[in-house]
Design an enzyme around this catalytic site. Structure first.
Site, mmCIF file in Angstrom:
data_model
loop_
_atom_site.group_PDB
_atom_site.id
_atom_site.type_symbol
_atom_site.label_atom_id
_atom_site.label_comp_id
_atom_site.label_asym_id
_atom_site.label_seq_id
_atom_site.Cartn_x
_atom_site.Cartn_y
_atom_site.Cartn_z
ATOM 1 N N HIS A 109 0.972 -0.903 -0.563
ATOM 2 C CA HIS A 109 0.003 0.015 -0.063
ATOM 3 C C HIS A 109 1.148 1.453 0.123
ATOM 4 O O HIS A 109 1.721 0.629 0.730
ATOM 5 C CB HIS A 109 -0.963 0.608 1.051
ATOM 6 C CG HIS A 109 -1.643 1.523 1.503
ATOM 7 N ND1 HIS A 109 -2.360 2.121 0.022
ATOM 8 C CD2 HIS A 109 -2.453 2.147 2.370
ATOM 9 C CE1 HIS A 109 -3.049 2.545 0.595
ATOM 10 N NE2 HIS A 109 -3.361 2.938 1.953
ATOM 11 N N SER A 253 -35.965 -9.035 -10.002
ATOM 12 C CA SER A 253 -36.736 -8.866 -10.072
ATOM 13 C C SER A 253 -37.040 -7.336 -10.875
ATOM 14 O O SER A 253 -36.568 -7.361 -11.009
ATOM 15 C CB SER A 253 -38.400 -8.950 -8.709
ATOM 16 O OG SER A 253 -38.203 -7.872 -8.191
#
EC number: 1.1.1.86
Length: 331
Positions: A109, A253
């Site tokens: 990092h 859905s």
């Protein structure tokens, strides 16, 4: 088609590590995975740990040579610094004077290099190899002959070999099996911090808590609020991970899709975007880095208070009770 430069196994020359010793400082999440994967790839590895480190016995049990951080760095040509960000400057002070010209100092990092907490000598290579996964998955994927995507960056290259060494290291820990994206210390640091704060850790948890509180305050049961706002998040994120937002929309859905498309922007609206831009600016101009450094120097008072508040939120107790009642699958 992406413009990013991505490297794979065939792009890496493993032999550049043949006559090198690699010191892995730390044996936590990333450290244990890097050290074991390097060792299994035939790289000469030594793990650097304090004399009183609780991880020494684990590293030795895994068949690895262990020394102090300074002792490991003295033996090594490449030193991979995998202790926590907040500890790295102090560890670097212990090893700085044993690094030789042409040695490589490597990180997973970019925080301490980018924000000037560590300032290596100009005659030392400085690289970053950052797997984009927790360490236990880096190790598991390697053992399963699979890969973990990663990042590669070169901050300084006095030897002319820094890029090749970083790429060979990435191959040895299994990252080039999946693909390694070339980046810079600045880009990795700033995008990583922004992603954590605005989306992955800060944004998502605040969204979940606020949704939960909205339902409970409206009279719905905490259990239903937990399921709808936290538990089902994994199902949605898994779909996004597998095939992007479009995969998720195709899988839910029609009602969920229409509701999400028409209402989502009312939650994450222009005001939220402005706040995200403020967070990014604080990352870019060093405000967050200075704040976090000062917080650590003061003994982390705000951090401890905020952590305690998170643990005491009602959603934690409800979730703990529900998780104990249901038979959860491995996934």
């Amino acid at each position: 088609m992406t413009d990013a430069t991505i490297y794979y196994d065939d792009d890496a020359e493993s032999t550049v590590l043949d006559d090198k010793t690699v010191a892995v400082l730390g044996y936590g999440s990333q450290g244990h995975a890097h050290a074991q994967n390097l060792d299994d790839s035939g790289v000469d590895v030594v793990v650097g740990l304090r004399e009183d480190s609780s991880s020494r016995s684990a590293a030795e049990a895994d068949g690895l040579d262990v020394a102090t951080p300074r002792g490991a760095a003295e033996q090594a040509d490449l030193v991979s610094v995998l202790v926590p960000d907040t500890v790295q400057p102090a560890v670097y002070e212990q090893i700085e004077d044993v690094l030789q010209p042409g040695d490589t100092l490597q990180f997973a990092h970019g925080f301490n290099i980018h924000y000037g907490q560590i300032e290596p000598s100009e005659d030392v290579n400085v690289t970053m190899v950052a797997p984009k996964s927790p360490g236990h998955l880096v190790r598991r994927n390697y053992e399963n002959d699979e890969g973990t995507p990663g990042l590669l960056a070169v901050y300084q290259d006095p030897s002319g070999e820094a890029h090749d060494l970083g790429l060979a290291y990435a191959k040895a820990i299994g990252c080039t099996r999946a693909g390694v994206v070339e980046t810079t210390f600045r880009e990795e640091t700033e995008t990583d911090l922004f992603g954590e704060q605005a989306v992955l850790c800060g944004g998502v948890t605040s969204l979940v808590k606020t949704g939960y509180e909205t339902l409970v305050d409206a009279g719905y049961s905490p259990e239903m609020a937990y399921f709808e706002c936290l538990n089902e998040l994994k199902l949605i994120v898994d779909l996004m991970y597998e095939g992007g937002n479009s995969e998720m929309w195709d899988s839910v859905s029609d009602t969920a899709e229409y509701g999400g498309l028409t209402r989502g922007d009312r939650i994450v609206d222009d005001h939220a975007r402005e706040k995200m831009e403020e967070v990014l600016e604080e990352v870019q101009n060093g405000t967050f880095a200075r704040e976090w450094i000062s917080e650590n120097q003061a003994g982390r008072p705000s951090y401890k208070q905020l952590r305690a508040a998170e643990k005491n939120h009602d959603i934690e107790a409800v979730g703990e009770d529900l998780r104990a009642l249901f038979a959860w699958g491995d996934d």
